[in-house]
Design a protein around this motif. Structure first.
Motif, PDB file in Angstrom:
ATOM      1  N   ALA A  57     -50.178 -63.283 -64.210  1.00 38.64           N
ATOM      2  CA  ALA A  57     -51.006 -62.180 -64.657  1.00 38.64           C
ATOM      3  C   ALA A  57     -50.847 -60.950 -63.793  1.00 38.64           C
ATOM      4  CB  ALA A  57     -52.285 -62.524 -65.169  1.00 38.64           C
ATOM      5  N   GLN A  58     -50.947 -61.403 -62.398  1.00 40.85           N
ATOM      6  CA  GLN A  58     -50.787 -60.213 -61.389  1.00 40.85           C
ATOM      7  C   GLN A  58     -49.169 -59.487 -61.265  1.00 40.85           C
ATOM      8  OE1 GLN A  58     -52.201 -62.588 -58.082  1.00 40.85           O
ATOM      9  NE2 GLN A  58     -53.824 -61.436 -57.769  1.00 40.85           N
ATOM     10  N   VAL A  59     -48.578 -60.494 -61.447  1.00 39.51           N
ATOM     11  CA  VAL A  59     -46.976 -59.700 -61.266  1.00 39.51           C
ATOM     12  C   VAL A  59     -46.621 -59.089 -62.676  1.00 39.51           C
ATOM     13  CG1 VAL A  59     -44.635 -60.512 -61.417  1.00 39.51           C
ATOM     14  CG2 VAL A  59     -46.281 -61.823 -59.931  1.00 39.51           C
ATOM     15  N   LEU A  60     -47.271 -59.611 -63.816  1.00 35.96           N
ATOM     16  CA  LEU A  60     -46.998 -58.932 -64.973  1.00 35.96           C
ATOM     17  C   LEU A  60     -47.588 -57.391 -64.980  1.00 35.96           C
ATOM     18  CD1 LEU A  60     -47.376 -60.194 -68.716  1.00 35.96           C
ATOM     19  CD2 LEU A  60     -48.864 -58.196 -67.931  1.00 35.96           C
ATOM     20  N   PHE A  61     -48.887 -57.184 -64.765  1.00 40.02           N
ATOM     21  CA  PHE A  61     -49.503 -56.012 -64.512  1.00 40.02           C
ATOM     22  C   PHE A  61     -48.754 -54.984 -63.486  1.00 40.02           C
ATOM     23  CE2 PHE A  61     -53.106 -57.880 -66.705  1.00 40.02           C
ATOM     24  CZ  PHE A  61     -53.227 -56.777 -67.983  1.00 40.02           C
ATOM     25  N   ALA A  62     -48.304 -55.740 -62.411  1.00 41.82           N
ATOM     26  CA  ALA A  62     -47.783 -54.968 -61.263  1.00 41.82           C
ATOM     27  C   ALA A  62     -46.600 -54.547 -61.909  1.00 41.82           C
ATOM     28  CB  ALA A  62     -47.228 -55.829 -60.063  1.00 41.82           C
ATOM     29  N   HIS A  63     -45.722 -55.131 -62.666  1.00 44.28           N
ATOM     30  CA  HIS A  63     -44.613 -54.491 -63.171  1.00 44.28           C
ATOM     31  C   HIS A  63     -44.635 -53.236 -64.231  1.00 44.28           C
ATOM     32  CE1 HIS A  63     -41.323 -57.026 -62.083  1.00 44.28           C
ATOM     33  NE2 HIS A  63     -41.945 -58.216 -62.336  1.00 44.28           N
ATOM     34  N   VAL A  64     -45.987 -53.402 -64.952  1.00 43.64           N
ATOM     35  CA  VAL A  64     -46.498 -52.380 -65.872  1.00 43.64           C
ATOM     36  C   VAL A  64     -46.754 -51.079 -65.075  1.00 43.64           C
ATOM     37  CG1 VAL A  64     -47.868 -51.660 -67.729  1.00 43.64           C
ATOM     38  CG2 VAL A  64     -46.849 -53.973 -67.559  1.00 43.64           C
ATOM     39  N   GLN A  65     -47.530 -51.434 -63.938  1.00 47.03           N
ATOM     40  CA  GLN A  65     -48.597 -50.168 -63.465  1.00 47.03           C
ATOM     41  C   GLN A  65     -48.328 -49.962 -61.925  1.00 47.03           C
ATOM     42  OE1 GLN A  65     -52.112 -49.495 -64.832  1.00 47.03           O
ATOM     43  NE2 GLN A  65     -51.895 -50.799 -66.681  1.00 47.03           N
ATOM     44  N   GLN A  66     -47.930 -50.911 -61.021  1.00 48.21           N
ATOM     45  CA  GLN A  66     -47.904 -50.861 -59.589  1.00 48.21           C
ATOM     46  C   GLN A  66     -46.606 -49.873 -59.348  1.00 48.21           C
ATOM     47  OE1 GLN A  66     -48.855 -54.120 -57.469  1.00 48.21           O
ATOM     48  NE2 GLN A  66     -48.111 -53.468 -55.452  1.00 48.21           N
TER      49      GLN A  66
END
Length: 755
Positions: free
Chosen positions: A703-712
């Protein structure tokens, strides 16, 4: 003053730059601010200790839930009652003239042990009357615990802990902020506001049951202005400016609204249920959302998300408190006591979210994890509310039934029954809520649990095509052959099963002409669907037509014996992922050569309308040619297209439907975005980052990697390898742009800018 956050360079990881325009450099001003903050905090703590001492002594008694408010002329009007006081003849709007014959304006509780008192009331237009009301020496939560069979002392401790824990946490967080950021006036302002919010949520601070004791009036005046000031702090955060500049005006109106409150006192629901607080908090949240969308930088947005997370918890607690006020007006004293007892842990838990959210935001700790936290908190919060509601409803419904059947009053059987019902419904409720939150609210293509399972499969299982396509010694067979071992498909005799992946099983096979291949077998149940069969054959023929030196050759694809299969050649070389794990980061020249080879393969396929969708090191084989030169061969081109075909006809939730999240472009994650060849360019950028640094740009849970791809924002590879050429770093950063329009137009364009 130091550099503004809005102009500060973006950094990566969990420790971004701490430069803000709210930092004070002047030593005199800095020390003066610290002194003022210490005095203000000491005053807050002293007030709480004094009020908490009264709670311990039990001087917070109420008379059966009667609440009064002074009129402008000094006469007190009853603004809230409950079922018990209604039975005694008390009505909202009655004037409270005296208690035990003493005018209410002069009355103080002379006998703390008295169990009742005579209230002299007057309904407008009618003569005064006396009503005897019972005095309760226990808070509702304490009474609720006693009703459930807990010892009185245990019930009292439960209540006192619930009153103190939030204030203690807020004070600890404030002291932590002071220790780390005492040179930042915005941080100290927020720290003070956190403590005020904690105090305002405690009975000990305002001592609402003795509203006319003179010292308590001072407390109320202080609280009436301190709470708006705390709200104002949220409007200043995080850059220390009010924007829009007029945004403070509604907060000032709220702070100066005491006369208006007296006018609205004739509407008990408006005042007693705290709607003014809800309205001002809604306004503040709206301003924060507007600034988030129009003004904030990526780091400020992540900070704001932590703030909104904290305010969400606080707002949820206010909803619980609102329901408690409603319950106090509708239920009997005993029923309300049980309600207060059960809802108190949930209220305190939600309140604790506030200091945690602000602390993480101010200290800029784990900024890029906030999306996962909010997502799972929403799921957990909604599920908890639903389950508690089911639990409470089941308890209230079954309790009278059990008492009528067995003729005795006991809370244990209905409690157990309610626990069984809510426990049985917990899993399906959680599954449904997760699906709605992930798919509908966040707009993800996959549930986060689905992503997690795929992530675990990708890291736990040896990829079948990697095992089978490597040169050298043949892959070791499993101890038992697969169910298809011994069968022949279009001349390919299947031997041992050498692996299992998201798309099915993989077998080592030999053709009648002597060629050795890896044969992938797709799930057999799909053969029952004619529409899948037609689509699979169409996609498979397209794969077979690919002919490029940097793309692994697909020798055969089709359906034989009602089995869908894909046969691919062996590659004499090493898989890129193993190469990186074994040797570490590659030198820039080798990395550039591999990117050029992969880019040639991508451009070839993109020109034919094919998107790989699963570029990753395990899909890139490296051949060592004469002279040590590396040559890359891309595998599984188009397999992801067949995976999409598989996913559209099945309900699989494994890696076949998700892909490899570590290399997935943002548009592959979000449902609202179209996926084209630029998703492959993004994935190639991730691979290039890994080749140059030995690490992936985003790490953590699925989940952390997924949101990182979208936002970070994409990290600069030079933070790990400072000797990398700037031009090479810029290639990586452009390939990893969140907006596909800002990436390279083609893989070849990306490769042309390499060394």
């Amino acid at each position: 003053m130091s550099q503004s956050l809005t102009n500060a360079p973006t950094t990566t990881g969990n420790r971004p730059s701490t430069q803000t325009r709210t930092r004070i450099d002047n030593p005199l001003r800095k020390n003066l601010l610290r002194a003022i903050w210490i005095v203000a905090m000491t005053f807050n703590v002293v007030l709480f200790i004094a009020g908490f001492g009264e709670l311990i002594e039990g001087t917070y008694a109420r008379y059966a839930g009667v609440y009064v408010s002074p009129d402008p002329d000094g006469i007190y009007t009853i603004i809230q009652t409950n079922a018990s006081t209604n039975q005694a003849g008390v009505r909202v709007g009655d004037k409270l003239l005296a208690i035990d014959g003493i005018p209410y304006a002069d009355w103080t509780p002379s006998d703390p042990t008295a169990e009742s008192a005579v209230f002299t009331l007057q309904t407008p237009g009618q003569p005064p009357r006396d009503v005897v009301l019972t005095r309760t020496l226990l808070h509702a939560a304490v009474s609720g615990g006693i009703q459930l069979g807990l010892p009185e002392q245990v019930s009292r401790i439960y209540f006192l802990i619930s009153e103190a824990v939030l204030v203690i946490v807020c004070v600890v967080v404030a002291l932590l902020i002071f220790a780390l950021r005492s040179d930042d006036w915005m941080a100290l302002y927020i720290a003070w506001a956190l403590v005020i919010a904690g105090l305002a949520s405690s009975h000990a601070f305002f001592n609402v049951d003795l509203p006319r004791v003179p010292p308590n009036n001072i407390v109320h005046v202080y609280g009436s202005f301190a709470f708006p000031l705390a709200m104002l702090a949220a409007l200043y955060f995080p850059v220390g400016e009010l924007r829009p500049r007029w945004s403070w005006i509604p907060v000032l109106v709220y702070a100066l609204g005491s006369p208006l409150m007296h006018v609205l006192a004739q509407f008990p629901i408006f005042i007693s249920f705290g709607l003014p607080n809800v309205l001002i908090m809604t306004y503040v949240a709206g301003v924060i959302v507007w600034r988030y969308r129009h003004e904030f930088t990526p780091i400020q947005r992540q900070q704001t998300k932590w703030v909104m997370f904290g305010l969400m918890g606080y707002a949820g607690a206010m909803v619980i408190r609102l329901s408690i006020q409603v319950a106090s007006a509708l239920l009997t004293i005993d029923q309300f006591a049980l309600y207060d007892f059960f809802t108190r842990p949930l209220e305190i838990g939600l309140l604790l979210v506030l200091p945690v959210g602000f602390a993480f935001s101010i200290l800029r700790y784990r900024l890029w994890d906030v999306d996962v936290v909010i997502n799972r908190s929403l799921v957990g919060g909604i599920v908890t509310v639903i389950v508690i509601a089911i639990y409470a409803a089941a308890f209230l419904l079954i309790k009278p039934v059990i008492e009528s059947l067995f003729g005795q009053e006991s809370s244990l059987p209905p409690l157990l029954f309610a626990a069984v019902i809510s426990g049985a419904l917990f899993t399906p409720i959680r599954r449904s809520v997760r699906h709605i939150i992930d798919r509908r609210l966040y707009g993800l293509r996959f549930d986060l649990n689905q992503v997690r399972r795929a992530h675990e499969l990708a890291h736990a299982h040896v990829q079948a095509h990697v095992n089978s396509l490597r040169g050298g010694a043949p892959a070791q067979p499993l101890k038992t052959p697969g169910v298809y071992s011994g069968q022949t498909l279009n001349g390919w005799r299947l031997r041992d099963m050498i692996g299992r992946g998201g798309m099915g099983e993989v077998y080592q096979a030999e053709h009648s002409d002597g060629r050795i291949a890896a044969v992938k077998i797709l799930p057999a149940d799909l053969m029952l669907k004619p529409e899948f069969t037609a689509r699979f054959e169409r996609e498979a023929r397209t794969l077979q037509s690919l002919d490029h030196p940097n793309i692994v050759k697909v020798w055969d694809v089709g359906i034989a014996n009602n089995i869908s299969f894909i046969a691919m050649e062996y590659i004499d070389g090493d898989e890129l992922g193993d190469l990186i794990r074994r040797d570490g980061a590659l030198d820039p020249l080798s990395a550039a050569q591999i990117v050029r080879d992969v880019a040639d393969a991508l451009d070839y396929a993109h020109a034919r309308g094919l998107v790989h969708r699963d570029i990753k090191p395990s899909n890139i084989m490296i051949r060592r040619q004469t002279g040590g030169k590396l040559r890359a061969v891309l595998m599984d081109f188009g397999i992801a297209k067949i995976q999409d075909t598989t996913a559209s006809f099945t309900r699989y939730t494994g890696s076949n439907a998700v892909g490899t999240i570590d290399y997935m472009a943002p548009e592959q994650i979000m449902t609202a975005r179209e996926v084209d060849h630029r998703a492959d360019i993004y994935a190639l950028g991730v691979v290039l980052y890994e080749m140059l640094t030995g690490e992936r740009p985003f790490k953590g849970s699925a989940a952390q990697v997924l949101f990182a791809h979208v936002q970070q924002p994409a990290p600069d590879p030079r933070t790990l390898k400072s000797d990398l050429p700037r031009a090479l770093s810029q290639v990586v950063m452009r390939a990893l742009e969140k907006d596909a329009a800002n990436r390279y137009a083609s893989a070849g364009a990306m490769a042309s800018e390499m060394i």
